[in-house]
Design a protein around this motif. Structure first.
Motif, PDB file in Angstrom:
ATOM      1  N   HIS A  65       7.412 -20.995 -14.399  1.00 19.64           N
ATOM      2  CA  HIS A  65       6.660 -19.662 -13.838  1.00 19.64           C
ATOM      3  C   HIS A  65       5.365 -18.883 -14.088  1.00 19.64           C
ATOM      4  O   HIS A  65       5.586 -18.727 -13.117  1.00 19.64           O
ATOM      5  CB  HIS A  65       7.066 -18.438 -15.308  1.00 19.64           C
ATOM      6  N   HIS A  66       4.386 -20.398 -14.419  1.00 21.68           N
ATOM      7  CA  HIS A  66       3.601 -20.243 -13.707  1.00 21.68           C
ATOM      8  C   HIS A  66       2.971 -20.880 -12.760  1.00 21.68           C
ATOM      9  O   HIS A  66       3.516 -22.502 -13.357  1.00 21.68           O
ATOM     10  CB  HIS A  66       1.935 -20.207 -15.540  1.00 21.68           C
ATOM     11  N   HIS A 100       5.905 -17.201  -9.931  1.00 24.16           N
ATOM     12  CA  HIS A 100       5.522 -16.155 -10.608  1.00 24.16           C
ATOM     13  C   HIS A 100       5.524 -14.592 -10.632  1.00 24.16           C
ATOM     14  O   HIS A 100       5.966 -13.808 -11.164  1.00 24.16           O
ATOM     15  CB  HIS A 100       3.867 -17.000 -10.456  1.00 24.16           C
ATOM     16  N   GLY A 287       2.730 -10.977 -20.151  1.00 28.13           N
ATOM     17  CA  GLY A 287       1.648 -11.523 -20.007  1.00 28.13           C
ATOM     18  C   GLY A 287       0.286 -11.029 -20.214  1.00 28.13           C
ATOM     19  O   GLY A 287       0.652 -10.190 -21.194  1.00 28.13           O
ATOM     20  N   HIS A 328       1.336 -13.865 -24.779  1.00 26.25           N
ATOM     21  CA  HIS A 328       1.014 -14.069 -23.508  1.00 26.25           C
ATOM     22  C   HIS A 328       3.311 -14.966 -23.605  1.00 26.25           C
ATOM     23  O   HIS A 328       3.862 -14.539 -22.383  1.00 26.25           O
ATOM     24  CB  HIS A 328       0.677 -15.289 -23.148  1.00 26.25           C
ATOM     25  N   GLU A 332       7.266 -13.221 -22.161  1.00 18.50           N
ATOM     26  CA  GLU A 332       7.322 -13.616 -20.932  1.00 18.50           C
ATOM     27  C   GLU A 332       8.930 -15.417 -21.169  1.00 18.50           C
ATOM     28  O   GLU A 332       9.010 -15.784 -20.074  1.00 18.50           O
ATOM     29  CB  GLU A 332       6.513 -14.593 -19.529  1.00 18.50           C
TER      30      GLU A 332
HETATM   31 ZN   LIG Z   1       2.276 -15.081 -17.343  1.00 15.87          ZN
END
Ligand SMILES: [Zn+2]
Length: 365
Positions: A65-66, A100, A287, A328, A332
């Motif tokens: 994701h990041h 992202h 997030g 965070h 997510e």
């Molecule tokens: Zn995030």
């Protein structure tokens, strides 16, 4: 044979890269698009342990994701975990792809998934994207209007909410005089011509403009088709930051927070003082999205849930709306499920695994 670019295309069909925020760097981070995929390992964050895990499992693609490459790098010497991950991935021929903010902002993306897990109904985008839509008006001879309209829809025009193929069509006539050297579809060189035409109006996201113009020019019979493109001030209601929805039944505040704590396996839910109200309208954004609490309050939310919020920001809401901060990573974590459904849905035979490495850098006593 499934290639890296096939997986990238599948993810980008769901979450097109142009939907990402300006600061972001989503997309393929490391690797060659034509390489064959041996297996996919899913994670929120790429760490060295995740790269090791991918190698051990025989997966040569990590989908995170990041983005591992978020800030520009001037050198890769192994002095930070980011640089060590890159070196390790390159040394082992492991590609890394990240979805992202494009998957945060996409319809059905990260925040819709969080809303789904909380059982929210009537879920809508909290802060719709601005300045992202265009209006197209094109003038087509009557007999070719259907073909041009269909080509525009096939290129991605005409989507409003859950409706597709939206257009407005007005009959009129166009005039033109072909000059020497022209090859007119109808009319005669040097004579004023009048042709019955349809003005087709439709809407499109600005990022598909080039594709739409190409489709228009390919389908339109004229040598010089006339068309106008307008910028719109409409918000894009299907795309944007955070979501807001409703619980099927109103719920006691503390009870609701306990449900959130349990469903997201949160070590500690931080929240503003409880207001003694029932919770019905729930706004949320995974997030680091504390700054969108103001949008939640404007939208009439009873509670706003996010992954991170700053101490001083919370003062603004004390006594007005409950804000809950659930971490965070915790907020997510279900993004991996979205990745898994997209990739396995398209390539059921492909090995797609979720990381077993706990990459959450935050621990609770
Ligand atoms: Zn995030």
């Amino acid at each position: 044979m499934v290639k890296i670019k096939d997986i990238a295309n599948a993810l980008e069909m769901f979450a097109p890269l142009p939907l990402q925020d300006d600061f972001d760097n989503a997309g393929l981070q490391i690797g060659l698009t034509d390489a064959e995929v041996t297996g996919v390992l899913l994670c929120l964050d790429v760490t060295e342990a995740v790269v090791d895990e991918a190698v051990a499992l025989g997966c040569n693609l990590i989908v995170s994701h990041h983005p591992i490459i978020f800030k520009p790098l001037k050198r890769i010497t192994g002095s930070t975990y980011v640089e060590r991950c890159i070196l390790k991935a390159l040394a082992n021929n492991v590609a890394i792809y990240s979805a992202h903010t494009n998957i945060d902002n996409a319809p059905g993306g990260v925040n819709y998934r969080i809303a789904d897990i909380l059982g929210l109904k009537n879920v809508k985008i909290l802060v719709p994207k601005e300045d992202a839509l265009l209006k197209l008006a094109v003038f087509v001879p009557v007999a070719h209007a259907d073909a041009v309209r269909d080509a525009l829809f096939a290129a991605g025009c005409g989507k409003i909410g859950n409706y597709g193929s939206c257009s407005y069509n007005l009959n009129g006539y166009g005039t033109f005089m072909a000059q020497e050297g022209c090859n007119p579809f109808c009319g005669t060189i040097g004579e004023l011509h009048r042709e019955n035409e349809v003005r087709i109006e439709t809407i499109m996201p600005s990022y598909i403009k080039n594709r739409v113009i190409k489709a228009l020019l390919d389908a339109h019979p004229y040598e010089e088709p006339a068309y106008d493109i307008y910028t719109l001030k409409n918000s894009w209601e299907n795309v944007g930051t955070g979501v807001i929805g409703e619980l099927p039944e109103e719920c006691d505040e503390a009870e609701f927070l306990s449900v959130v704590k349990e469903k997201f396996a949160v070590g500690c839910v931080r929240h503003t003082p409880l207001l003694g109200r029932k919770i019905k309208r729930v706004a949320l954004c995974g997030g680091a999205a504390g700054s969108f609490a103001s949008a939640a309050m404007s939208a009439g939310a009873d509670i706003y849930i996010t992954g991170e919020a700053r101490y001083h920001d919370l003062f603004s809401y004390a006594g007005k709306m409950t804000v809950a901060v659930i971490g965070h990573y915790e907020s997510e974590q279900y993004t991996m499920d979205i990745f898994s459904e997209i990739i396995s849905g398209k390539y059921p035979a492909l090995k797609v695994l979720k990381t077993k490495v706990d990459t959450n850098p935050v621990c609770y006593l």
